[in-house]
Write an enzyme that holds these catalytic residues in place. Sequence first.
Site, short mmCIF file in Angstrom:
data_model
loop_
_atom_site.label_atom_id
_atom_site.label_comp_id
_atom_site.label_asym_id
_atom_site.label_seq_id
_atom_site.Cartn_x
_atom_site.Cartn_y
_atom_site.Cartn_z
N PRO A 86 0.80 -1.22 0.00
CA PRO A 86 0.00 0.00 0.00
C PRO A 86 0.83 1.28 0.00
O PRO A 86 0.33 2.34 -0.35
CB PRO A 86 -0.84 -0.10 1.28
CG PRO A 86 -0.34 -1.27 2.03
CD PRO A 86 0.51 -2.10 1.14
N GLU A 113 0.41 -7.72 7.54
CA GLU A 113 1.06 -7.45 8.83
C GLU A 113 2.49 -6.94 8.66
O GLU A 113 3.14 -6.60 9.64
CB GLU A 113 1.04 -8.71 9.71
CG GLU A 113 -0.34 -8.93 10.31
CD GLU A 113 -0.38 -10.07 11.30
OE1 GLU A 113 0.42 -11.00 11.15
OE2 GLU A 113 -1.23 -10.02 12.19
N ARG A 150 -3.78 -8.04 -20.81
CA ARG A 150 -4.69 -7.62 -21.89
C ARG A 150 -4.05 -6.64 -22.88
O ARG A 150 -4.52 -6.45 -23.98
CB ARG A 150 -6.01 -7.06 -21.33
CG ARG A 150 -5.87 -5.77 -20.60
CD ARG A 150 -7.20 -5.35 -19.97
NE ARG A 150 -8.18 -4.83 -20.91
CZ ARG A 150 -8.14 -3.62 -21.46
NH1 ARG A 150 -7.16 -2.79 -21.15
NH2 ARG A 150 -9.06 -3.23 -22.31
N ASP A 164 -9.83 2.64 -24.53
CA ASP A 164 -9.95 2.42 -23.08
C ASP A 164 -10.01 3.73 -22.31
O ASP A 164 -9.36 4.69 -22.70
CB ASP A 164 -8.70 1.70 -22.54
CG ASP A 164 -8.69 0.22 -22.82
OD1 ASP A 164 -9.76 -0.32 -23.15
OD2 ASP A 164 -7.61 -0.38 -22.69
N1 ADE Z 1 -1.37 -4.88 -0.08
C1 ADE Z 1 -2.30 -4.46 0.80
N2 ADE Z 1 -2.97 -3.41 0.34
C2 ADE Z 1 -2.44 -3.13 -0.90
C3 ADE Z 1 -2.71 -2.16 -1.88
N3 ADE Z 1 -3.63 -1.23 -1.71
N4 ADE Z 1 -1.98 -2.19 -3.01
C4 ADE Z 1 -1.03 -3.13 -3.19
N5 ADE Z 1 -0.73 -4.07 -2.30
C5 ADE Z 1 -1.44 -4.08 -1.16
#
Ligand code: ADE
Length: 221
Positions: A86, A113, A150, A164
């Site tokens: 994230p 985690e 794709r 697209d």
């Molecule tokens: N792992 C947990 N959340 C994520 C996200 N938003 N993007 C990529 N990997 C992740």
Amino acid sequence: MKIDIVTLFPEMFQGIFSQSIISRAINDKKVEINIHNFRDYSKDPHHKVDDTPYGGGNGMVLTCQPIFDCVEDLKTEDSIVILTTPDGTPYKQSMAYDLSKEKHLIIICGHYEGFDERIRSICDLEISIGDYILTGGEIASMVLTDSIVRLIPGVIEEESHQKDSFNNNLLDYPTYTKPRNFRGMEVPSVLVNGDHKKIEEYRKTESIKRTKERRPDLLEK
Ligand code: ADE
């Protein structure tokens, strides 16, 4: 192209790549997708892949050894190693285009985690698929794979990804099919009159209008 996905949950990938366009791309040998369980690389007698964090805190943290060994086993000079996390670079269609031109991607699925910070040192790219937290990187790696495959030449018609959403920073224009009137909702007459120049103008205008209304941030780019 070859895509190697490095995960603790290989079963999650059953089915996802055996349907529709991705499955056809695999059968047509446009892409090879392999799923690897990095637990198989653990040198721990109990095949452990995580441990408690230094400095204390909740949860278990993925250790370096199994992931390093797995990636080193798969890596060639053509490989791009990607970590799903994230706090990575926000994923964009333009990145999917760039990655679709690569020969070999290794995608490491992160873990909610946490993972040992030193795992980042073996990655060329860290990617986030959005500002929300998933339980692990598996779904993120599926999103990357789907959006990249794709775009591999010959997987779908070139013309169909020219239009697209996000191409040229515009959202796609509205499309309709038969019947011409469904529950009182009419197909715009310009689309049924056969004037291709007018249809093109209509689509361009609608595409800009939709982008202005829904994603003005794209036009600013
Ligand atoms: N792992 C947990 N959340 C994520 C996200 N938003 N993007 C990529 N990997 C992740």
